[in-house]
Design a protein around this motif. Sequence first.
Motif, PDB file in Angstrom:
ATOM      1  N   ALA A  65       1.917   5.078   2.542  1.00  9.37           N
ATOM      2  CA  ALA A  65       1.324   3.754   2.313  1.00  9.37           C
ATOM      3  C   ALA A  65       1.203   3.007   3.647  1.00  9.37           C
ATOM      4  O   ALA A  65       0.201   2.335   3.915  1.00  9.37           O
ATOM      5  CB  ALA A  65       2.174   2.979   1.319  1.00  9.37           C
ATOM      6  N   GLU A  66       2.207   3.157   4.502  1.00  8.01           N
ATOM      7  CA  GLU A  66       2.138   2.502   5.825  1.00  8.01           C
ATOM      8  C   GLU A  66       0.955   3.060   6.626  1.00  8.01           C
ATOM      9  O   GLU A  66       0.242   2.306   7.308  1.00  8.01           O
ATOM     10  CB  GLU A  66       3.439   2.727   6.600  1.00  8.01           C
ATOM     11  N   THR A  67       0.755   4.374   6.533  1.00 14.21           N
ATOM     12  CA  THR A  67      -0.373   4.984   7.265  1.00 14.21           C
ATOM     13  C   THR A  67      -1.699   4.393   6.787  1.00 14.21           C
ATOM     14  O   THR A  67      -2.589   4.092   7.587  1.00 14.21           O
ATOM     15  CB  THR A  67      -0.355   6.524   7.089  1.00 14.21           C
ATOM     16  N   CYS A  68      -1.819   4.196   5.465  1.00 14.34           N
ATOM     17  CA  CYS A  68      -3.047   3.577   4.920  1.00 14.34           C
ATOM     18  C   CYS A  68      -3.232   2.178   5.497  1.00 14.34           C
ATOM     19  O   CYS A  68      -4.342   1.802   5.874  1.00 14.34           O
ATOM     20  CB  CYS A  68      -2.953   3.435   3.404  1.00 14.34           C
ATOM     21  N   LYS A  69      -2.150   1.417   5.558  1.00 11.31           N
ATOM     22  CA  LYS A  69      -2.250   0.030   6.059  1.00 11.31           C
ATOM     23  C   LYS A  69      -2.654   0.033   7.536  1.00 11.31           C
ATOM     24  O   LYS A  69      -3.471  -0.793   7.975  1.00 11.31           O
ATOM     25  CB  LYS A  69      -0.895  -0.685   5.870  1.00 11.31           C
ATOM     26  N   THR A  76      -5.710  -4.570   1.067  1.00 12.93           N
ATOM     27  CA  THR A  76      -4.398  -4.718   0.440  1.00 12.93           C
ATOM     28  C   THR A  76      -3.930  -3.298   0.101  1.00 12.93           C
ATOM     29  O   THR A  76      -4.655  -2.552  -0.566  1.00 12.93           O
ATOM     30  CB  THR A  76      -4.525  -5.546  -0.859  1.00 12.93           C
ATOM     31  N   VAL A  77      -2.759  -2.930   0.615  1.00 14.07           N
ATOM     32  CA  VAL A  77      -2.225  -1.583   0.337  1.00 14.07           C
ATOM     33  C   VAL A  77      -0.938  -1.751  -0.471  1.00 14.07           C
ATOM     34  O   VAL A  77      -0.016  -2.464  -0.049  1.00 14.07           O
ATOM     35  CB  VAL A  77      -1.948  -0.800   1.643  1.00 14.07           C
ATOM     36  N   ILE A  78      -0.908  -1.087  -1.617  1.00 11.99           N
ATOM     37  CA  ILE A  78       0.256  -1.201  -2.503  1.00 11.99           C
ATOM     38  C   ILE A  78       0.932   0.167  -2.610  1.00 11.99           C
ATOM     39  O   ILE A  78       0.257   1.182  -2.834  1.00 11.99           O
ATOM     40  CB  ILE A  78      -0.172  -1.607  -3.944  1.00 11.99           C
ATOM     41  N   THR A 116       8.423   6.451  10.206  1.00  8.74           N
ATOM     42  CA  THR A 116       8.087   5.058   9.878  1.00  8.74           C
ATOM     43  C   THR A 116       6.992   4.545  10.823  1.00  8.74           C
ATOM     44  O   THR A 116       6.823   5.066  11.939  1.00  8.74           O
ATOM     45  CB  THR A 116       9.321   4.154  10.041  1.00  8.74           C
ATOM     46  N   ALA A 117       6.303   3.489  10.379  1.00  2.00           N
ATOM     47  CA  ALA A 117       5.285   2.864  11.236  1.00  2.00           C
ATOM     48  C   ALA A 117       5.939   2.364  12.524  1.00  2.00           C
ATOM     49  O   ALA A 117       5.375   2.486  13.619  1.00  2.00           O
ATOM     50  CB  ALA A 117       4.633   1.704  10.494  1.00  2.00           C
ATOM     51  N   GLU A 282       3.441  -4.643  -1.953  1.00  2.00           N
ATOM     52  CA  GLU A 282       2.376  -4.710  -0.942  1.00  2.00           C
ATOM     53  C   GLU A 282       2.979  -4.385   0.418  1.00  2.00           C
ATOM     54  O   GLU A 282       4.023  -4.928   0.806  1.00  2.00           O
ATOM     55  CB  GLU A 282       1.736  -6.110  -0.926  1.00  2.00           C
ATOM     56  N   ILE A 283       2.336  -3.497   1.150  1.00  2.00           N
ATOM     57  CA  ILE A 283       2.822  -3.114   2.486  1.00  2.00           C
ATOM     58  C   ILE A 283       2.370  -4.170   3.491  1.00  2.00           C
ATOM     59  O   ILE A 283       1.171  -4.456   3.602  1.00  2.00           O
ATOM     60  CB  ILE A 283       2.271  -1.719   2.892  1.00  2.00           C
ATOM     61  N   GLU A 284       3.346  -4.730   4.204  1.00  2.00           N
ATOM     62  CA  GLU A 284       2.998  -5.725   5.220  1.00  2.00           C
ATOM     63  C   GLU A 284       3.522  -5.265   6.573  1.00  2.00           C
ATOM     64  O   GLU A 284       4.710  -4.970   6.713  1.00  2.00           O
ATOM     65  CB  GLU A 284       3.615  -7.069   4.839  1.00  2.00           C
ATOM     66  N   LEU A 285       2.631  -5.168   7.529  1.00  2.00           N
ATOM     67  CA  LEU A 285       3.014  -4.776   8.889  1.00  2.00           C
ATOM     68  C   LEU A 285       2.425  -5.804   9.844  1.00  2.00           C
ATOM     69  O   LEU A 285       1.291  -6.264   9.635  1.00  2.00           O
ATOM     70  CB  LEU A 285       2.443  -3.384   9.218  1.00  2.00           C
TER      71      LEU A 285
END
Length: 305
Positions: A65-69, A76-78, A116-117, A282-285
């Motif tokens: 999911a982090e890679t998608c974000k 919005t990536v969930i 990890t990101a 929701e992934i937040e970076l």
Amino acid sequence: MNIAQLQQEILKLKQEKDVCILAHSYQAREICEIADFTGDSYKLSVDASKVKNKTILMCGVRFMAETCKILSPEKTVILAQPMAGCAMADQMDRVLISQVKEQYPNHTVVAYINTTAELKTICDVCVTSSSAVKIVNNIENKDILFIPDCNLGAFVAEQCPDKNIKLLNGGCPIHACVSPDEAKAAKERYPEAELLVHPECVPAVCAQADYVGSTSGIMNYAVNSDKKEFIIGTEISIAEHLQYMCPDKTFHILSLKLICPNMKATTLVDVYNCLAENGGEEIELDDETIRDAKRCIDEMIRLGD
Ligand code: 13P
Ligand code: SF4
């Protein structure tokens, strides 16, 4: 609601809400059936970069999911199941690898995508199990620090004899648990079957295999082979998916240990709840993490093309 009704609801909601569902091939069959894209981690990261929908729902583990974000920061990536981490990705962090890098200042740091990101921000290039050999061969530098999986790293080192590859002591606790004796016993039990294993297995298991490759590599090999019987040395869902895809062939699982609890944490109800805005995370970076981690994923796509 039964499974079929839940799937129909999910298909309706995802269209209404403009959501694209990505599912890693280790997900259960009923989840793969409602996904827009399924595949291994490399294919999903490329698919994610091309998605047009407003929202991406990842049925897989957190680093995916982090890679998608990272690839689609405006979306919005969930992550469908917030508890779904990856035991390997959680083994090494930025602080540890910053210290290791000081000891190997001239090495190119190659990070398996199962990181990890935050850790990706200090690495030079990412790889997946399907692209690792090609990418490492395409790196100009001879000296490579390969993290975190020492088993995938050992497999890459064998395929890239010109490189000087330094490994650390990380790995997937699921794949690495399969013992060489189990591989030997499975081959004796099914003497007509070919053994196909993921390179996250230990070298002494890989050495007994007829084919070593990524999730999609194993699937393509089995689908295209003239052989009729296979022992599948990766997460057990792959044997199940293959059995549906090739009903005239027989698939055995190599070991009952090959069940990833993180990959199996996502249920169809989780997917439904996310679409009903009642679940998931929701992934937040932050912008800096996205910018720095993206460099190493872009490099993967460039060198893997
Ligand atoms: P793939 O790169 O083959 O999809 O594998 C991902 C993974 O988590 C294997 O355990
Ligand atoms: Fe991580 Fe291993 Fe599970 Fe893959 S199988 S997601 S590497 S813990």
